[in-house]
Scaffold this active site. Structure first.
Site, PDB file in Angstrom:
ATOM      1  N   ASP A  36       0.855  -1.244   0.052  1.00  0.00           N
ATOM      2  CA  ASP A  36      -0.088   0.108  -0.128  1.00  0.00           C
ATOM      3  C   ASP A  36       0.920   1.168   0.002  1.00  0.00           C
ATOM      4  O   ASP A  36       0.854   2.107  -0.852  1.00  0.00           O
ATOM      5  CB  ASP A  36      -0.951  -0.062   1.283  1.00  0.00           C
ATOM      6  CG  ASP A  36      -2.133   0.893   1.260  1.00  0.00           C
ATOM      7  OD1 ASP A  36      -2.263   1.667   0.279  1.00  0.00           O
ATOM      8  OD2 ASP A  36      -2.678   0.912   2.324  1.00  0.00           O
ATOM      9  N   TYR A  63      -1.084  -8.327   7.628  1.00  0.00           N
ATOM     10  CA  TYR A  63      -2.500  -9.340   8.169  1.00  0.00           C
ATOM     11  C   TYR A  63      -1.916 -10.664   8.362  1.00  0.00           C
ATOM     12  O   TYR A  63      -3.099 -11.450   8.644  1.00  0.00           O
ATOM     13  CB  TYR A  63      -3.482  -9.050   7.061  1.00  0.00           C
ATOM     14  CG  TYR A  63      -4.005  -7.498   7.187  1.00  0.00           C
ATOM     15  CD1 TYR A  63      -3.678  -6.817   8.127  1.00  0.00           C
ATOM     16  CD2 TYR A  63      -5.032  -7.133   6.076  1.00  0.00           C
ATOM     17  CE1 TYR A  63      -4.281  -5.606   8.215  1.00  0.00           C
ATOM     18  CE2 TYR A  63      -5.742  -6.033   6.014  1.00  0.00           C
ATOM     19  CZ  TYR A  63      -5.168  -5.140   7.243  1.00  0.00           C
ATOM     20  OH  TYR A  63      -5.925  -3.964   7.217  1.00  0.00           O
TER      21      TYR A  63
HETATM   22  N1  AR6 Z   1       5.102  -5.213  -4.814  1.00  0.00           N
HETATM   23  C1  AR6 Z   1       4.767  -6.468  -4.479  1.00  0.00           C
HETATM   24  N2  AR6 Z   1       4.396  -7.050  -3.338  1.00  0.00           N
HETATM   25  C2  AR6 Z   1       4.889  -6.247  -2.361  1.00  0.00           C
HETATM   26  C3  AR6 Z   1       5.440  -5.149  -2.444  1.00  0.00           C
HETATM   27  C4  AR6 Z   1       5.554  -4.597  -3.668  1.00  0.00           C
HETATM   28  N3  AR6 Z   1       6.038  -3.163  -3.944  1.00  0.00           N
HETATM   29  N4  AR6 Z   1       5.640  -4.442  -1.060  1.00  0.00           N
HETATM   30  C5  AR6 Z   1       5.158  -5.739  -0.186  1.00  0.00           C
HETATM   31  N5  AR6 Z   1       4.684  -6.377  -0.861  1.00  0.00           N
HETATM   32  P1  AR6 Z   1       1.084  -6.283   2.860  1.00  0.00           P
HETATM   33  P2  AR6 Z   1      -1.493  -7.226   3.853  1.00  0.00           P
HETATM   34  C6  AR6 Z   1       4.104  -7.848  -0.306  1.00  0.00           C
HETATM   35  O1  AR6 Z   1       1.463  -6.242   4.227  1.00  0.00           O
HETATM   36  O2  AR6 Z   1      -0.979  -8.197   4.538  1.00  0.00           O
HETATM   37  C7  AR6 Z   1      -0.937  -2.019   4.672  1.00  0.00           C
HETATM   38  O3  AR6 Z   1      -0.419  -1.257   5.675  1.00  0.00           O
HETATM   39  C8  AR6 Z   1       4.513  -8.301   0.934  1.00  0.00           C
HETATM   40  O4  AR6 Z   1       5.770  -8.864   0.954  1.00  0.00           O
HETATM   41  O5  AR6 Z   1       1.551  -5.203   1.980  1.00  0.00           O
HETATM   42  O6  AR6 Z   1      -2.647  -7.292   3.009  1.00  0.00           O
HETATM   43  C9  AR6 Z   1      -2.315  -1.806   4.468  1.00  0.00           C
HETATM   44  O7  AR6 Z   1      -2.566  -0.466   4.431  1.00  0.00           O
HETATM   45  C10 AR6 Z   1       3.333  -9.208   0.940  1.00  0.00           C
HETATM   46  O8  AR6 Z   1       3.931 -10.582   0.446  1.00  0.00           O
HETATM   47  O9  AR6 Z   1      -0.553  -6.318   2.707  1.00  0.00           O
HETATM   48  C11 AR6 Z   1      -3.081  -2.464   5.420  1.00  0.00           C
HETATM   49  O10 AR6 Z   1      -3.056  -1.764   6.710  1.00  0.00           O
HETATM   50  C12 AR6 Z   1       2.126  -8.810   0.437  1.00  0.00           C
HETATM   51  O11 AR6 Z   1       2.760  -7.932  -0.320  1.00  0.00           O
HETATM   52  C13 AR6 Z   1      -2.211  -4.021   5.693  1.00  0.00           C
HETATM   53  O12 AR6 Z   1      -0.796  -3.637   5.254  1.00  0.00           O
HETATM   54  C14 AR6 Z   1       1.065  -8.246   1.047  1.00  0.00           C
HETATM   55  O13 AR6 Z   1       1.897  -7.706   2.357  1.00  0.00           O
HETATM   56  C15 AR6 Z   1      -2.615  -4.930   4.614  1.00  0.00           C
HETATM   57  O14 AR6 Z   1      -1.883  -6.013   4.872  1.00  0.00           O
END
Ligand code: AR6
Length: 165
Positions: free
Chosen positions: A34, A126
């Site tokens: 995000d 999450y």
């Molecule tokens: N490109 C692709 N994947 C990514 C990137 C990127 N640039 N950066 C991180 N990931 P998360 P959630 C991966 O925590 O669990 C936020 O604060 C990461 O390694 O981004 O759904 C929101 O505002 C992981 O595998 O999302 C919410 O509050 C995946 O993306 C909360 O985090 C998802 O990790 C959502 O948590």
């Protein structure tokens, strides 16, 4: 039938019509994917999220739902924001994770998008176990009516879980 791809990389660099954001219900930004989307996409995305909050989404976006905004300076045309479920040991929230994928696809195809990139929704902050998330995500998109679905995985272990034959 959609072509489904798995790539190790950064979702913000993808040249697809829609990039899906693993957002939170506030729609006002956060960390990880995000944070990266808002940082690279620029302030237009947040401005549109604020307009959504001022209008139909005054109470925020519910878990499993999806909504589109501009993609700002990203190469994509739209960002579709969806809210994944927080992992729970006490209850099965799989349906919400499935809904994230299905509703994001529905919003994307409603806009006329032919390609979409998903991150591994819910597997970061999450805490959803990656193998389970991969299984749910792959099943949820299986019959989608769109040309290209690309899962963009940020680390090798997540890539391996998603790309497993
Ligand atoms: N490109 C692709 N994947 C990514 C990137 C990127 N640039 N950066 C991180 N990931 P998360 P959630 C991966 O925590 O669990 C936020 O604060 C990461 O390694 O981004 O759904 C929101 O505002 C992981 O595998 O999302 C919410 O509050 C995946 O993306 C909360 O985090 C998802 O990790 C959502 O948590």
């Amino acid at each position: 039938m959609a072509t489904i791809e798995y790539v190790l990389g950064d979702i913000t660099a993808q040249e697809v019509d829609v990039i899906v954001n693993a957002a939170n219900s506030s729609l006002l930004g956060g960390g990880r994917v995000d944070g990266a989307i808002h940082r690279r996409g620029g302030p237009e995305i947040l401005a549109e999220c604020r307009r959504l909050r001022a209008g139909h989404y005054g109470g925020g976006l519910r878990t499993g739902q999806a909504v589109a905004t501009t993609a700002g300076r990203l190469k994509a045309r739209w960002v579709v924001h969806t809210v994944g479920p927080v992992w729970s040991d006490a209850e099965d929230r799989s349906q919400f994770l499935e809904d994230c994928h299905r509703n994001s696809l529905a919003v994307a195809t409603g806009l006329g998008a032919t390609s979409i990139a998903f991150p591994a929704i819910s597997t970061g902050i999450y805490r959803w176990p990656v193998d389970s998330a991969a299984r749910i995500a792959r099943k949820a998109v299986r019959d989608a009516e769109i040309d290209l679905i690309r899962f963009v995985l940020f680390d090798q272990a997540t890539y391996d879980a998603f790309a497993r034959p």
